[in-house]
Design a protein around this motif. Structure first.
Motif, PDB file in Angstrom:
ATOM      1  N   ALA A  37       0.829  -1.212   0.000  1.00 38.47           N
ATOM      2  CA  ALA A  37       0.000   0.000   0.000  1.00 38.47           C
ATOM      3  C   ALA A  37       0.864   1.263   0.000  1.00 38.47           C
ATOM      4  CB  ALA A  37      -0.929   0.002   1.208  1.00 38.47           C
ATOM      5  N   HIS A  90       1.417   2.113  -3.522  1.00 39.26           N
ATOM      6  CA  HIS A  90       0.227   2.241  -4.367  1.00 39.26           C
ATOM      7  C   HIS A  90      -0.093   3.720  -4.576  1.00 39.26           C
ATOM      8  CE1 HIS A  90      -3.834   1.686  -5.876  1.00 39.26           C
ATOM      9  NE2 HIS A  90      -3.563   0.395  -5.984  1.00 39.26           N
ATOM     10  N   THR A 140      -3.091   5.400  -2.491  1.00 41.32           N
ATOM     11  CA  THR A 140      -3.042   5.441  -1.032  1.00 41.32           C
ATOM     12  C   THR A 140      -2.896   6.893  -0.592  1.00 41.32           C
ATOM     13  OG1 THR A 140      -1.980   3.268  -0.957  1.00 41.32           O
ATOM     14  CG2 THR A 140      -1.790   4.625   1.004  1.00 41.32           C
ATOM     15  N   LYS A 171       0.039   6.541   3.910  1.00 43.79           N
ATOM     16  CA  LYS A 171       1.404   6.178   3.500  1.00 43.79           C
ATOM     17  C   LYS A 171       2.399   6.512   4.605  1.00 43.79           C
ATOM     18  CE  LYS A 171       1.285   6.391  -1.507  1.00 43.79           C
ATOM     19  NZ  LYS A 171       1.854   6.948  -2.718  1.00 43.79           N
ATOM     20  N   LEU A 213      -6.895   2.984   4.796  1.00 44.85           N
ATOM     21  CA  LEU A 213      -6.784   2.695   3.363  1.00 44.85           C
ATOM     22  C   LEU A 213      -8.152   2.632   2.701  1.00 44.85           C
ATOM     23  CD1 LEU A 213      -4.106  -0.156   3.398  1.00 44.85           C
ATOM     24  CD2 LEU A 213      -3.774   2.240   2.775  1.00 44.85           C
ATOM     25  N   VAL A 221      -8.003  -0.141  -2.616  1.00 43.13           N
ATOM     26  CA  VAL A 221      -6.555  -0.253  -2.433  1.00 43.13           C
ATOM     27  C   VAL A 221      -6.248  -1.407  -1.484  1.00 43.13           C
ATOM     28  CG1 VAL A 221      -4.501   0.915  -1.511  1.00 43.13           C
ATOM     29  CG2 VAL A 221      -6.132   2.182  -2.923  1.00 43.13           C
ATOM     30  N   CYS A 266      -3.999  -4.619  -2.501  1.00 47.36           N
ATOM     31  CA  CYS A 266      -2.744  -4.836  -1.791  1.00 47.36           C
ATOM     32  C   CYS A 266      -2.764  -6.134  -0.986  1.00 47.36           C
ATOM     33  CB  CYS A 266      -2.428  -3.639  -0.898  1.00 47.36           C
ATOM     34  SG  CYS A 266      -2.049  -2.147  -1.847  1.00 47.36           S
TER      35      CYS A 266
END
Length: 130
Positions: free
Chosen positions: A24, A27, A30, A35, A79, A83, A87
């Motif tokens: 993630a 990604h 995200t 993050k 999240l 996503v 993930c």
């Protein structure tokens, strides 16, 4: 199902979700705050060095049993669902192919830096005064 089986299943989910956060973090959909927290959690989780060393009675395992799963849970909740699903699928594929979680040298460096900063701060505040 016995308690032991429940604990094993829980530990596998925590391990999978840690690897999920690793994917993630890369990604593009995200959110930045997920993050940022995810990078910290993954660096800590994949680091071979603990913030609280395991040889310290009781406290050494608090981070492994309470702190880390709590941070993983919080980050997973941040999240977006699409996503998370993507993930998690990547994490399941990784775990089946590799059989182990990845390692993070950056995580180890981060933990060592935190210990050094704490030591320097303690020395500064508690050290001898001229």
């Amino acid at each position: 199902m016995r308690t032991r089986d429940h604990l094993k299943a829980w530990a596998r989910r925590v391990k999978r979700d840690c690897v999920t956060l690793w994917f993630a973090g890369r990604h593009p959909q995200t959110p930045w705050y997920a993050k940022a927290l995810g990078v910290f959690v993954v660096a800590y989780a994949l680091s071979p060095i603990d913030l609280i060393p395991d040889f310290i009675p009781v406290l050494g395992y608090v981070d492994d049993v309470l702190l880390l799963p709590g941070l993983i849970w919080l980050t997973i909740r941040l999240l977006p669902p699409e996503v998370l699903a993507e993930c998690r699928a990547q994490a399941d594929a990784w775990m089946q192919a590799k059989g182990a979680k990845p390692r993070s040298r950056a995580g180890a460096v981060l933990i060592v830096a935190l210990w050094l900063a704490a030591g320097a701060a303690a020395w500064y505040w508690l050290g001898p005064r001229p």
